[in-house]
Design a protein around this motif. Structure first.
Motif, short mmCIF file in Angstrom:
data_model
loop_
_atom_site.label_atom_id
_atom_site.label_comp_id
_atom_site.label_asym_id
_atom_site.label_seq_id
_atom_site.Cartn_x
_atom_site.Cartn_y
_atom_site.Cartn_z
N GLY A 134 0.82 -1.21 0.00
CA GLY A 134 0.00 0.00 0.00
C GLY A 134 0.85 1.26 0.00
N LEU A 135 2.17 1.10 0.18
CA LEU A 135 3.05 2.27 0.21
C LEU A 135 3.00 3.05 -1.10
N ASN A 136 2.99 2.35 -2.24
CA ASN A 136 2.96 3.04 -3.53
C ASN A 136 1.70 3.89 -3.68
N LYS A 137 0.57 3.34 -3.28
CA LYS A 137 -0.69 4.11 -3.40
C LYS A 137 -0.65 5.36 -2.53
N ARG A 138 -0.09 5.22 -1.33
CA ARG A 138 0.04 6.40 -0.46
C ARG A 138 0.95 7.46 -1.07
N CYS A 139 2.06 7.01 -1.65
CA CYS A 139 2.98 7.94 -2.31
C CYS A 139 2.28 8.66 -3.46
N LYS A 140 1.58 7.87 -4.28
CA LYS A 140 0.92 8.46 -5.45
C LYS A 140 -0.17 9.45 -5.02
N PHE A 141 -0.88 9.12 -3.95
CA PHE A 141 -1.90 10.05 -3.47
C PHE A 141 -1.28 11.40 -3.11
N LEU A 178 0.06 13.15 -6.38
CA LEU A 178 -1.02 13.64 -7.24
C LEU A 178 -1.74 14.81 -6.60
N GLN A 179 -1.96 14.73 -5.31
CA GLN A 179 -2.60 15.83 -4.60
C GLN A 179 -1.75 17.10 -4.72
N PHE A 180 -0.45 16.95 -4.56
CA PHE A 180 0.46 18.10 -4.68
C PHE A 180 0.45 18.65 -6.11
N ALA A 181 0.49 17.74 -7.10
CA ALA A 181 0.52 18.16 -8.50
C ALA A 181 -0.73 18.94 -8.89
N PHE A 182 -1.89 18.40 -8.54
CA PHE A 182 -3.14 19.03 -8.97
C PHE A 182 -3.58 20.18 -8.06
N GLU A 183 -3.35 20.04 -6.76
CA GLU A 183 -3.93 21.00 -5.82
C GLU A 183 -2.97 22.10 -5.38
N ALA A 193 -11.03 10.16 -9.10
CA ALA A 193 -9.76 9.46 -8.83
C ALA A 193 -9.28 9.71 -7.40
N LYS A 194 -9.42 10.93 -6.92
CA LYS A 194 -8.95 11.25 -5.57
C LYS A 194 -9.69 10.43 -4.52
N GLU A 195 -11.01 10.42 -4.60
CA GLU A 195 -11.80 9.69 -3.62
C GLU A 195 -11.57 8.18 -3.71
#
Length: 200
Positions: free
Chosen positions: A114-121, A124-129, A191-193
């Motif tokens: 689950g580490l990869n999903k946490r990293c990507k979250f 992606l949050q930083f990139a978009f928001e 995608a975020k949710e």
């Protein structure tokens, strides 16, 4: 915001992981994976297996950061208290509000946790928001099924395959590259949710 406005100490974290800027001294933090898990870079164009290759890998990443085209991170797993691997933003095009997310690798103990999903979250949050990107792109060797499955699982859409796209490392064989992406509206619409539910 331009890449030069990235705070040089940009840190992204949640209760389980921390991403901080990659540094030259991180050779020591990643050396165990580098020496003992050469298969980690089977599909990579720049390998970090062995101390010399790892030093070179980090130097190349830091040079690209200096040139303001990339922003590399080291990934720390808070649960185990160990460094897990590395990832980065690259091909950053602020005028077009696009970037790529890749050069991602983790030691075998951290895959499937689950580490990869946490990293990507966090990324992606930083990139978009924070950065206001409109599109985040991902690429992989079309034979790298593990990587492709991981990208699909975080909400990426497959756009197509660039045939005979680039040479593979140390070989006359050329690879086909698969292109995937998440768009800004997709991130906020679903995608975020969806990704958040997978890491809770």
């Amino acid at each position: 915001m331009s890449i030069s406005q990235f705070p040089q100490n940009t840190i992204l974290e949640d209760e389980s992981i921390l991403l901080r800027p990659l540094q030259e001294t991180d050779v020591e933090n990643l050396l165990e994976i580098s020496l003992n898990e050469p298969e980690t870079w089977e599909y990579s164009l720049v390998r970090a297996n062995g101390k010399e290759n790892l030093e070179n890998y980090i130097k190349i990443a830091l040079k690209a950061k200096e040139n303001k085209t990339e922003f590399p991170f080291i990934v720390f797993d808070k649960k185990s208290g160990k460094y897990a691997g590395s990832t980065r933003f690259y091909d950053i095009n602020l005028e077009f509000k696009t970037l790529q997310l890749g050069y991602t690798w983790y030691g075998k103990d951290f895959r499937g946790t689950g580490l990869n999903k946490r990293c990507k979250f966090l990324l992606l949050q930083f990139a978009f928001e924070t950065l206001g990107m409109e599109r985040v792109e991902f690429r992989a060797d079309n034979n790298n099924q593990r990587s492709i499955a991981a990208m699909k699982s975080i909400g990426c859409t497959v756009e197509g395959v660039m045939r005979n796209h680039m040479p593979t490392l140390g070989s006359d064989v050329r690879r086909d590259s698969i292109i995937l992406s998440i768009l800004r509206n997709e991130w906020f619409d679903s995608a975020k949710e969806n990704l958040k539910k997978k890491i809770e």
